[in-house]
Design an enzyme around this catalytic site. Sequence first.
Site, PDB file in Angstrom:
ATOM      1  N   HIS A 145      50.381  41.495  42.912  1.00  0.00           N
ATOM      2  CA  HIS A 145      49.745  41.465  41.602  1.00  0.00           C
ATOM      3  C   HIS A 145      49.515  42.862  41.041  1.00  0.00           C
ATOM      4  O   HIS A 145      49.412  43.037  39.830  1.00  0.00           O
ATOM      5  CB  HIS A 145      48.402  40.736  41.669  1.00  0.00           C
ATOM      6  CG  HIS A 145      48.496  39.318  42.130  1.00  0.00           C
ATOM      7  ND1 HIS A 145      49.189  38.355  41.433  1.00  0.00           N
ATOM      8  CD2 HIS A 145      47.991  38.697  43.229  1.00  0.00           C
ATOM      9  CE1 HIS A 145      49.099  37.193  42.076  1.00  0.00           C
ATOM     10  NE2 HIS A 145      48.380  37.384  43.166  1.00  0.00           N
ATOM     11  N   HIS A 202      42.943  50.209  41.774  1.00  0.00           N
ATOM     12  CA  HIS A 202      44.235  49.576  41.490  1.00  0.00           C
ATOM     13  C   HIS A 202      44.514  49.700  40.000  1.00  0.00           C
ATOM     14  O   HIS A 202      43.684  50.211  39.237  1.00  0.00           O
ATOM     15  CB  HIS A 202      44.235  48.116  41.939  1.00  0.00           C
ATOM     16  CG  HIS A 202      43.193  47.289  41.252  1.00  0.00           C
ATOM     17  ND1 HIS A 202      41.916  47.108  41.752  1.00  0.00           N
ATOM     18  CD2 HIS A 202      43.217  46.610  40.087  1.00  0.00           C
ATOM     19  CE1 HIS A 202      41.222  46.357  40.932  1.00  0.00           C
ATOM     20  NE2 HIS A 202      41.986  46.038  39.895  1.00  0.00           N
ATOM     21  N   HIS A 245      46.347  48.222  36.165  1.00  0.00           N
ATOM     22  CA  HIS A 245      46.808  47.147  35.293  1.00  0.00           C
ATOM     23  C   HIS A 245      47.614  47.752  34.157  1.00  0.00           C
ATOM     24  O   HIS A 245      47.317  48.847  33.674  1.00  0.00           O
ATOM     25  CB  HIS A 245      45.628  46.368  34.714  1.00  0.00           C
ATOM     26  CG  HIS A 245      44.842  45.619  35.735  1.00  0.00           C
ATOM     27  ND1 HIS A 245      45.188  44.359  36.156  1.00  0.00           N
ATOM     28  CD2 HIS A 245      43.733  45.965  36.431  1.00  0.00           C
ATOM     29  CE1 HIS A 245      44.312  43.950  37.061  1.00  0.00           C
ATOM     30  NE2 HIS A 245      43.420  44.915  37.254  1.00  0.00           N
ATOM     31  N   HIS A 249      41.246  50.680  37.850  1.00  0.00           N
ATOM     32  CA  HIS A 249      39.946  50.085  38.133  1.00  0.00           C
ATOM     33  C   HIS A 249      39.474  50.585  39.491  1.00  0.00           C
ATOM     34  O   HIS A 249      40.111  50.312  40.516  1.00  0.00           O
ATOM     35  CB  HIS A 249      40.037  48.554  38.148  1.00  0.00           C
ATOM     36  CG  HIS A 249      40.151  47.949  36.790  1.00  0.00           C
ATOM     37  ND1 HIS A 249      40.516  46.635  36.583  1.00  0.00           N
ATOM     38  CD2 HIS A 249      39.921  48.480  35.553  1.00  0.00           C
ATOM     39  CE1 HIS A 249      40.516  46.388  35.266  1.00  0.00           C
ATOM     40  NE2 HIS A 249      40.165  47.490  34.631  1.00  0.00           N
ATOM     41  N   THR A 302      38.554  40.135  37.004  1.00  0.00           N
ATOM     42  CA  THR A 302      39.582  39.808  36.013  1.00  0.00           C
ATOM     43  C   THR A 302      40.739  39.019  36.623  1.00  0.00           C
ATOM     44  O   THR A 302      41.759  38.808  35.966  1.00  0.00           O
ATOM     45  CB  THR A 302      40.129  41.083  35.347  1.00  0.00           C
ATOM     46  OG1 THR A 302      40.787  41.889  36.326  1.00  0.00           O
ATOM     47  CG2 THR A 302      39.007  41.883  34.697  1.00  0.00           C
ATOM     48  N   THR A 303      40.590  38.602  37.851  1.00  0.00           N
ATOM     49  CA  THR A 303      41.562  37.725  38.513  1.00  0.00           C
ATOM     50  C   THR A 303      40.799  36.584  39.170  1.00  0.00           C
ATOM     51  O   THR A 303      39.582  36.662  39.367  1.00  0.00           O
ATOM     52  CB  THR A 303      42.368  38.474  39.591  1.00  0.00           C
ATOM     53  OG1 THR A 303      41.479  38.935  40.614  1.00  0.00           O
ATOM     54  CG2 THR A 303      43.129  39.641  38.995  1.00  0.00           C
TER      55      THR A 303
END
Length: 248
Positions: free
Chosen positions: A87, A112, A114, A131, A198-199
């Site tokens: 992801h 991580h 995005h 993040h 957010t996941t």
Amino acid sequence: MLFRALRPLVSGLSLAVLSSLTQASPHWAYQGHHGAAHWAELDPAYEQCGMGQQQSPVNIDHTTLADLPALNFHYGTVVPTIWNNGHTVQVNVPAGQTLEVGGQTYELLQFHFHLPSEEAVHGHRYPMVAHLVHKNAAGQLGVVAVLIEPGSANAALAPVFAHLPRAGEHITVDELTLDLGALLPKTLGYYSLAGSLTTPPCSEGVNWMVLKQPMQLPAAQVAAFRRLIGTNARPLQALNGRTVTESR
């Protein structure tokens, strides 16, 4: 994660990987039948993705100015493990890196990326965001979002983008060190709001701190992440009456 005993398991309790801790967790994605619009349908544990009232990310537009507490980062140089969990690319760090804010001490677990930025500022989503996921002694998450725009070389992140792992791969290089303090922009003004992961499972109760000043990353490295991971940003969520506070 299996690297270095318990530390990876703790690091896994974070925004990008909560749903991948067990093989029983249902598959989710950002697009298609398992995409963000269907997360709440995939498993009863994911119902917050559809029913939650304090979901992330949001568009930061109308804010309230306030004397927010300073962000005091106590970051040093670390040897990380870089993980492609399918992801995102996640960088797990050893214990001892902390953030003090408002009388709370949070320990950095991992950071991580995005693409594009999940947060929007006045309707604008940046090309990427990092993040930085922290947790305090009570188990509460505090996430610092560092917006990323194309620009000059970034010495702090260069080692990460020089060792981007394939899906499912962990990379630990003893000679690879990261200066975590260099991940942060020079000024630390920020937006603050209550939000969620957010996941999946989209759990709420996350303290979000979005830095106002972005950092830069070469366009070639943004493109490399896009080729490896693709688009991995959740759609913007409704504020539902929440106030976004902005530091003066």
